[in-house]
Design a protein around this motif. Structure first.
Motif, PDB file in Angstrom:
ATOM      1  N   UNK A 129       0.519  -1.486   0.473  1.00 41.71           N
ATOM      2  CA  UNK A 129       0.250  -0.366   0.090  1.00 41.71           C
ATOM      3  C   UNK A 129       0.330   1.225   0.261  1.00 41.71           C
ATOM      4  N   UNK A 130       1.751   1.293   0.839  1.00 42.02           N
ATOM      5  CA  UNK A 130       3.073   2.270   1.006  1.00 42.02           C
ATOM      6  C   UNK A 130       4.189   2.368  -0.317  1.00 42.02           C
ATOM      7  N   UNK A 131       3.918   1.782  -1.144  1.00 38.16           N
ATOM      8  CA  UNK A 131       5.022   1.346  -1.976  1.00 38.16           C
ATOM      9  C   UNK A 131       6.456   1.510  -1.678  1.00 38.16           C
ATOM     10  N   UNK A 132       6.624   0.687  -0.304  1.00 40.06           N
ATOM     11  CA  UNK A 132       8.316   1.056   0.805  1.00 40.06           C
ATOM     12  C   UNK A 132       7.996  -0.803   1.290  1.00 40.06           C
ATOM     13  N   UNK A 133       9.864  -0.830   0.999  1.00 41.10           N
ATOM     14  CA  UNK A 133       9.643  -2.645   2.021  1.00 41.10           C
ATOM     15  C   UNK A 133      11.759  -1.407   3.012  1.00 41.10           C
ATOM     16  N   UNK A 134      11.789  -2.742   3.380  1.00 35.61           N
ATOM     17  CA  UNK A 134      12.834  -2.895   4.757  1.00 35.61           C
ATOM     18  C   UNK A 134      13.728  -3.662   3.697  1.00 35.61           C
ATOM     19  N   UNK A 135      15.154  -3.104   2.740  1.00 37.10           N
ATOM     20  CA  UNK A 135      15.722  -4.094   2.152  1.00 37.10           C
ATOM     21  C   UNK A 135      16.335  -4.010   2.875  1.00 37.10           C
ATOM     22  N   UNK A 136      16.986  -5.719   3.049  1.00 34.37           N
ATOM     23  CA  UNK A 136      18.430  -5.879   3.811  1.00 34.37           C
ATOM     24  C   UNK A 136      19.834  -5.394   3.308  1.00 34.37           C
ATOM     25  N   UNK A 137      20.330  -4.642   3.989  1.00 30.69           N
ATOM     26  CA  UNK A 137      21.624  -4.133   3.662  1.00 30.69           C
ATOM     27  C   UNK A 137      22.310  -4.499   3.991  1.00 30.69           C
ATOM     28  N   UNK A 138      22.802  -5.063   5.073  1.00 32.29           N
ATOM     29  CA  UNK A 138      23.994  -5.882   5.943  1.00 32.29           C
ATOM     30  C   UNK A 138      23.456  -7.168   6.681  1.00 32.29           C
ATOM     31  N   UNK A 139      24.659  -7.992   6.699  1.00 31.70           N
ATOM     32  CA  UNK A 139      23.856  -9.535   8.297  1.00 31.70           C
ATOM     33  C   UNK A 139      25.210  -9.874   8.419  1.00 31.70           C
ATOM     34  N   UNK A 140      25.386 -10.008  10.035  1.00 31.34           N
ATOM     35  CA  UNK A 140      26.437 -10.442  10.535  1.00 31.34           C
ATOM     36  C   UNK A 140      25.872 -11.070  11.886  1.00 31.34           C
ATOM     37  N   UNK A 141      26.563 -12.534  11.432  1.00 34.29           N
ATOM     38  CA  UNK A 141      25.999 -13.564  12.278  1.00 34.29           C
ATOM     39  C   UNK A 141      26.744 -14.406  12.422  1.00 34.29           C
ATOM     40  N   UNK A 142      26.831 -14.783  14.296  1.00 34.64           N
ATOM     41  CA  UNK A 142      27.426 -15.296  15.002  1.00 34.64           C
ATOM     42  C   UNK A 142      26.796 -16.907  15.582  1.00 34.64           C
ATOM     43  N   UNK A 143      27.218 -18.023  14.616  1.00 42.29           N
ATOM     44  CA  UNK A 143      27.259 -19.213  15.083  1.00 42.29           C
ATOM     45  C   UNK A 143      27.933 -19.588  16.620  1.00 42.29           C
ATOM     46  N   UNK A 144      26.837 -19.893  17.304  1.00 41.50           N
ATOM     47  CA  UNK A 144      27.663 -20.622  18.703  1.00 41.50           C
ATOM     48  C   UNK A 144      27.872 -21.484  19.149  1.00 41.50           C
ATOM     49  N   UNK A 145      26.317 -22.868  18.655  1.00 45.75           N
ATOM     50  CA  UNK A 145      25.995 -23.873  18.619  1.00 45.75           C
ATOM     51  C   UNK A 145      25.433 -24.451  17.656  1.00 45.75           C
ATOM     52  N   UNK A 146      25.700 -25.586  18.031  1.00 45.61           N
ATOM     53  CA  UNK A 146      24.580 -26.274  16.463  1.00 45.61           C
ATOM     54  C   UNK A 146      23.366 -26.502  17.285  1.00 45.61           C
ATOM     55  N   UNK A 147      22.199 -26.325  15.714  1.00 49.28           N
ATOM     56  CA  UNK A 147      20.919 -27.153  16.306  1.00 49.28           C
ATOM     57  C   UNK A 147      20.415 -28.650  15.957  1.00 49.28           C
ATOM     58  N   UNK A 148      19.672 -29.548  15.825  1.00 47.76           N
ATOM     59  CA  UNK A 148      19.757 -30.205  15.966  1.00 47.76           C
ATOM     60  C   UNK A 148      17.702 -31.243  15.750  1.00 47.76           C
ATOM     61  N   UNK A 149      18.526 -31.585  14.553  1.00 46.32           N
ATOM     62  CA  UNK A 149      16.896 -32.389  14.559  1.00 46.32           C
ATOM     63  C   UNK A 149      16.032 -32.604  15.468  1.00 46.32           C
TER      64      UNK A 149
END
Length: 151
Positions: free
Chosen positions: A58-78
């Motif tokens: 409706x507003x013709x606006x969006x929030x687009x990703x500019x940068x991503x920083x992810x720190x993986x600390x431990x695994x997830x499992x099924x």
């Protein structure tokens, strides 16, 4: 699920559940899935605060990703029961906002911390555009979060 202690107060939280297709050859959730979960958390939060997809159109606006920083600390499992939380930790009220993410397992172990920077764009042109009033009202840093960030 055990009580989760979040890094910041006032987290917007959703439950997450790894699926068979999320697990890679190492037997844990693939790192790309965490980014998808962050996007899922952000979308649900945006919908909750009233600036979801229908408002974007409706507003013709969006929030687009500019940068991503992810720190993986431990695994997830099924089979792991997870919760993902996010906070808006920066917003200039004009063009930019930053969300911080935290994903935890039911035992309280933090698996991921991350931040994603966004810029407001006009959907029809793809160019950066100023926040409409609806975005300026929705993309704000909660007072209790701002207080903790300055500690």
């Amino acid at each position: 699920m055990n009580e989760i202690t979040w890094d910041l107060p006032g987290a917007f939280v959703i439950e997450l559940q790894p699926e068979a297709g999320d697990v890679d050859r190492l037997g844990h959730v693939n790192n790309t899935v965490y980014l998808q979960w962050c996007e899922q958390i952000a979308w649900q939060h945006a919908e909750t605060v009233g600036v979801g997809w229908s408002e974007w159109n409706r507003l013709d606006r969006a929030m687009a990703v500019r940068g991503v920083r992810l720190e993986y600390l431990a695994p997830a499992r099924l089979g792991d029961a997870l919760r993902g939380g996010n906070w808006i930790v920066a917003a200039d009220g004009r063009l930019r906002a930053t969300r911080r993410f935290q994903i935890q397992r039911a035992d309280g172990q933090t698996l991921l911390r991350g931040e994603i920077d966004y810029v407001c764009i006009e959907i029809s042109s793809g160019r950066p555009k100023r926040f409409p009033p609806e975005f300026a009202q929705a993309y704000v840093v909660l007072g209790e979060v701002a207080e903790r960030l300055t500690d």
